[in-house]
Every structure is written in C-alpha cells, then in structure tokens.
Write a protein that holds these residues in place. Structure first.
Motif, PDB file in Angstrom:
ATOM      1  N   PRO A  15       0.797  -1.234   0.000  1.00 51.91           N
ATOM      2  CA  PRO A  15       0.000   0.000   0.000  1.00 51.91           C
ATOM      3  C   PRO A  15       0.830   1.284   0.000  1.00 51.91           C
ATOM      4  O   PRO A  15       0.427   2.271  -0.598  1.00 51.91           O
ATOM      5  CB  PRO A  15      -0.835  -0.109   1.278  1.00 51.91           C
ATOM      6  N   GLN A  16       2.007   1.266   0.626  1.00 57.19           N
ATOM      7  CA  GLN A  16       2.813   2.475   0.731  1.00 57.19           C
ATOM      8  C   GLN A  16       3.575   2.802  -0.551  1.00 57.19           C
ATOM      9  O   GLN A  16       4.151   3.868  -0.681  1.00 57.19           O
ATOM     10  CB  GLN A  16       3.841   2.339   1.865  1.00 57.19           C
ATOM     11  N   ILE A  17       3.646   1.856  -1.495  1.00 58.49           N
ATOM     12  CA  ILE A  17       4.444   2.019  -2.713  1.00 58.49           C
ATOM     13  C   ILE A  17       3.516   1.988  -3.929  1.00 58.49           C
ATOM     14  O   ILE A  17       2.758   1.037  -4.096  1.00 58.49           O
ATOM     15  CB  ILE A  17       5.483   0.871  -2.851  1.00 58.49           C
ATOM     16  N   PRO A  18       3.569   3.004  -4.797  1.00 57.27           N
ATOM     17  CA  PRO A  18       2.718   2.968  -5.994  1.00 57.27           C
ATOM     18  C   PRO A  18       3.196   1.890  -6.966  1.00 57.27           C
ATOM     19  O   PRO A  18       4.378   1.582  -7.044  1.00 57.27           O
ATOM     20  CB  PRO A  18       2.898   4.367  -6.596  1.00 57.27           C
ATOM     21  N   GLY A  19       2.263   1.310  -7.706  1.00 56.24           N
ATOM     22  CA  GLY A  19       2.612   0.302  -8.694  1.00 56.24           C
ATOM     23  C   GLY A  19       2.627  -1.089  -8.110  1.00 56.24           C
ATOM     24  O   GLY A  19       2.087  -1.347  -7.036  1.00 56.24           O
ATOM     25  N   VAL A  20       3.241  -2.004  -8.839  1.00 52.85           N
ATOM     26  CA  VAL A  20       3.371  -3.392  -8.403  1.00 52.85           C
ATOM     27  C   VAL A  20       4.841  -3.735  -8.266  1.00 52.85           C
ATOM     28  O   VAL A  20       5.706  -3.059  -8.826  1.00 52.85           O
ATOM     29  CB  VAL A  20       2.690  -4.379  -9.383  1.00 52.85           C
ATOM     30  N   ILE A  21       5.110  -4.787  -7.519  1.00 57.05           N
ATOM     31  CA  ILE A  21       6.485  -5.211  -7.284  1.00 57.05           C
ATOM     32  C   ILE A  21       6.657  -6.596  -7.879  1.00 57.05           C
ATOM     33  O   ILE A  21       5.885  -7.505  -7.565  1.00 57.05           O
ATOM     34  CB  ILE A  21       6.795  -5.219  -5.776  1.00 57.05           C
TER      35      ILE A  21
ATOM     36  N   GLU B  13      10.497 -13.064 -12.236  1.00 53.91           N
ATOM     37  CA  GLU B  13       9.311 -12.382 -12.748  1.00 53.91           C
ATOM     38  C   GLU B  13       9.688 -11.081 -13.461  1.00 53.91           C
ATOM     39  O   GLU B  13       8.902 -10.547 -14.230  1.00 53.91           O
ATOM     40  CB  GLU B  13       8.347 -12.054 -11.607  1.00 53.91           C
ATOM     41  N   ILE B  14      10.891 -10.567 -13.207  1.00 59.36           N
ATOM     42  CA  ILE B  14      11.343  -9.314 -13.821  1.00 59.36           C
ATOM     43  C   ILE B  14      11.725  -9.599 -15.268  1.00 59.36           C
ATOM     44  O   ILE B  14      12.555 -10.462 -15.539  1.00 59.36           O
ATOM     45  CB  ILE B  14      12.538  -8.710 -13.051  1.00 59.36           C
ATOM     46  N   ALA B  15      11.110  -8.857 -16.180  1.00 57.94           N
ATOM     47  CA  ALA B  15      11.390  -9.042 -17.605  1.00 57.94           C
ATOM     48  C   ALA B  15      12.840  -8.685 -17.907  1.00 57.94           C
ATOM     49  O   ALA B  15      13.384  -7.713 -17.368  1.00 57.94           O
ATOM     50  CB  ALA B  15      10.447  -8.178 -18.433  1.00 57.94           C
ATOM     51  N   ASP B  16      13.456  -9.481 -18.761  1.00 58.49           N
ATOM     52  CA  ASP B  16      14.841  -9.224 -19.160  1.00 58.49           C
ATOM     53  C   ASP B  16      14.924  -8.027 -20.086  1.00 58.49           C
ATOM     54  O   ASP B  16      14.114  -7.873 -20.990  1.00 58.49           O
ATOM     55  CB  ASP B  16      15.416 -10.446 -19.879  1.00 58.49           C
TER      56      ASP B  16
ATOM     57  N   SER C  31       1.678   0.136 -14.420  1.00 55.22           N
ATOM     58  CA  SER C  31       0.976  -0.243 -15.637  1.00 55.22           C
ATOM     59  C   SER C  31       0.861   0.983 -16.534  1.00 55.22           C
ATOM     60  O   SER C  31       0.337   2.016 -16.125  1.00 55.22           O
ATOM     61  CB  SER C  31      -0.409  -0.791 -15.295  1.00 55.22           C
ATOM     62  N   ALA C  32       1.410   0.852 -17.743  1.00 55.84           N
ATOM     63  CA  ALA C  32       1.356   1.956 -18.710  1.00 55.84           C
ATOM     64  C   ALA C  32       1.104   1.370 -20.088  1.00 55.84           C
ATOM     65  O   ALA C  32       1.855   0.511 -20.551  1.00 55.84           O
ATOM     66  CB  ALA C  32       2.669   2.728 -18.698  1.00 55.84           C
ATOM     67  N   ASP C  33       0.037   1.807 -20.723  1.00 48.87           N
ATOM     68  CA  ASP C  33      -0.320   1.326 -22.065  1.00 48.87           C
ATOM     69  C   ASP C  33      -0.459  -0.194 -22.114  1.00 48.87           C
ATOM     70  O   ASP C  33      -0.008  -0.849 -23.059  1.00 48.87           O
ATOM     71  CB  ASP C  33       0.709   1.787 -23.102  1.00 48.87           C
ATOM     72  N   GLY C  34      -1.034  -0.775 -21.057  1.00 47.69           N
ATOM     73  CA  GLY C  34      -1.288  -2.207 -21.037  1.00 47.69           C
ATOM     74  C   GLY C  34      -0.094  -3.082 -20.732  1.00 47.69           C
ATOM     75  O   GLY C  34      -0.183  -4.308 -20.820  1.00 47.69           O
ATOM     76  N   ARG C  35       1.028  -2.497 -20.362  1.00 42.80           N
ATOM     77  CA  ARG C  35       2.194  -3.304 -19.981  1.00 42.80           C
ATOM     78  C   ARG C  35       2.827  -2.698 -18.734  1.00 42.80           C
ATOM     79  O   ARG C  35       2.539  -1.559 -18.388  1.00 42.80           O
ATOM     80  CB  ARG C  35       3.210  -3.388 -21.118  1.00 42.80           C
ATOM     81  N   LEU C  36       3.683  -3.476 -18.078  1.00 46.49           N
ATOM     82  CA  LEU C  36       4.357  -2.974 -16.891  1.00 46.49           C
ATOM     83  C   LEU C  36       5.602  -2.197 -17.299  1.00 46.49           C
ATOM     84  O   LEU C  36       6.483  -2.733 -17.973  1.00 46.49           O
ATOM     85  CB  LEU C  36       4.739  -4.127 -15.959  1.00 46.49           C
ATOM     86  N   ALA C  37       5.673  -0.948 -16.881  1.00 44.76           N
ATOM     87  CA  ALA C  37       6.829  -0.098 -17.163  1.00 44.76           C
ATOM     88  C   ALA C  37       7.703  -0.051 -15.914  1.00 44.76           C
ATOM     89  O   ALA C  37       7.230   0.313 -14.839  1.00 44.76           O
ATOM     90  CB  ALA C  37       6.370   1.307 -17.544  1.00 44.76           C
TER      91      ALA C  37
ATOM     92  N   TYR D  42      20.188   0.205  -5.297  1.00 47.19           N
ATOM     93  CA  TYR D  42      18.842   0.629  -5.696  1.00 47.19           C
ATOM     94  C   TYR D  42      19.029   1.664  -6.789  1.00 47.19           C
ATOM     95  O   TYR D  42      20.023   2.390  -6.820  1.00 47.19           O
ATOM     96  CB  TYR D  42      18.038   1.198  -4.517  1.00 47.19           C
ATOM     97  N   ARG D  43      18.079   1.687  -7.702  1.00 48.04           N
ATOM     98  CA  ARG D  43      18.216   2.626  -8.819  1.00 48.04           C
ATOM     99  C   ARG D  43      16.858   2.910  -9.447  1.00 48.04           C
ATOM    100  O   ARG D  43      16.063   1.998  -9.648  1.00 48.04           O
ATOM    101  CB  ARG D  43      19.138   2.032  -9.871  1.00 48.04           C
ATOM    102  N   ALA D  44      16.627   4.173  -9.759  1.00 51.46           N
ATOM    103  CA  ALA D  44      15.418   4.552 -10.482  1.00 51.46           C
ATOM    104  C   ALA D  44      15.592   4.138 -11.942  1.00 51.46           C
ATOM    105  O   ALA D  44      16.687   4.203 -12.491  1.00 51.46           O
ATOM    106  CB  ALA D  44      15.195   6.057 -10.389  1.00 51.46           C
ATOM    107  N   ARG D  45      14.501   3.694 -12.547  1.00 51.65           N
ATOM    108  CA  ARG D  45      14.533   3.358 -13.969  1.00 51.65           C
ATOM    109  C   ARG D  45      13.692   4.336 -14.773  1.00 51.65           C
ATOM    110  O   ARG D  45      13.656   4.275 -15.989  1.00 51.65           O
ATOM    111  CB  ARG D  45      14.041   1.932 -14.166  1.00 51.65           C
ATOM    112  N   ASP D  46      13.025   5.239 -14.087  1.00 49.38           N
ATOM    113  CA  ASP D  46      12.279   6.323 -14.729  1.00 49.38           C
ATOM    114  C   ASP D  46      13.094   7.582 -14.462  1.00 49.38           C
ATOM    115  O   ASP D  46      13.009   8.187 -13.395  1.00 49.38           O
ATOM    116  CB  ASP D  46      10.882   6.433 -14.110  1.00 49.38           C
TER     117      ASP D  46
END
Length: 153
Positions: free
Chosen positions: A13-19, A24-27, A57-63, A92-96
C-alpha cells in the motif's frame, strides 16, 4: 538471483505500482547486466539475494520504475559471540529518469519495509549501500538513512 525469493509481493500500500521479483522481472539490457553481475558472486548465487522491481501499468504493460537488490545474511557485531540477522540493500536505482528522485525514494521505502519484515522486531541490521553519494557525505541523510561511512573501491 534466488529462485526462492523470501517475498512474494505484488503490491504494498505504501508504494505505488506493483512489485515483481527475481525471475518475474522481464529481461532487458540493464536487468541482464545485473543478473550477469550477480552470477559472478558465490554469495549472491547462494539463494539469499533477491532482485525487486517496482513497475507501473502503462499502455497495457508494466513499465519499470525502480529496481533494487537485497541480500539476506548474518553479521557478527563487535564484542558479540552470535551473529545477528542483516538485510543489505546492495543497490537501488530509479529506472524512470524523469522522476528519478521520486522512484529512488519509493525503492528505498520498499527496502525499509522489507527490512522491517525480515528482521521481525528482533535484533538485526539493515545496511543500505548508496551509490553516487554527494561529495560531502559525512553529514548526509537520505530519507530515514544516515551515512555511516564513505568507502571507495
């Protein structure tokens, strides 16, 4: 990375999005580099290392928005006989990159939440490695974290 991740989290709940975790992480190029790096370490391959990615979720896929690597281990403190549990946020690193500060804060918060869960109120240590810290680090605080040492490799 560990196939048997300790956390099967889809959202917090404290973090936006999904983990998403480990396999499970796409290559992609960046994730592939992290996986190759982790594969070179006996310690990280031993099953106590987890990679987590926060995605929206952005444009039907996980960003992908942020990523971190967590190592569950034990640490022997000075003047003690028995090691204590330790969770090390190896990176840790931002990807956006347009919202880098926001997503770095979110992934640090995620690491704090998971450290709290892992340590379970018992005696333990949560270490977080901050890469690319400012040049004036001896009084540096990042969120709830206080810099204890500045190391160079």
């Amino acid at each position: 990375p560990a196939a048997n991740c300790a956390w099967r989290v889809t959202s917090v709940p404290q973090i936006p999005g999904v983990i998403v975790t480990n396999k499970e992480i796409a290559d992609d190029l960046f994730v592939g580099r992290i996986r190759r790096w982790a594969a070179t370490s006996d310690r990280l391959r031993a099953g106590a290392f987890d990679m987590l990615q926060v995605a929206e979720s952005a444009d039907g896929r996980l960003a992908p928005r942020a990523i971190c690597g967590l190592l569950r281990t034990r640490l022997l403190l000075a003047d003690t006989e028995e090691p204590v549990k330790a969770l090390v946020t190896v990176f840790y690193r931002a990807r956006d990159y347009l919202n880098r500060e926001f997503w770095e804060d979110q992934v640090r918060r995620l690491a704090d939440i998971l450290a709290d869960e892992y340590l379970g109120g018992s005696r333990g240590v949560h270490l977080m490695v901050h890469h690319n810290a400012p040049a004036w680090p001896l009084a540096l605080e990042l969120g709830d974290h206080r810099l204890l040492a500045d190391l160079e490799a």
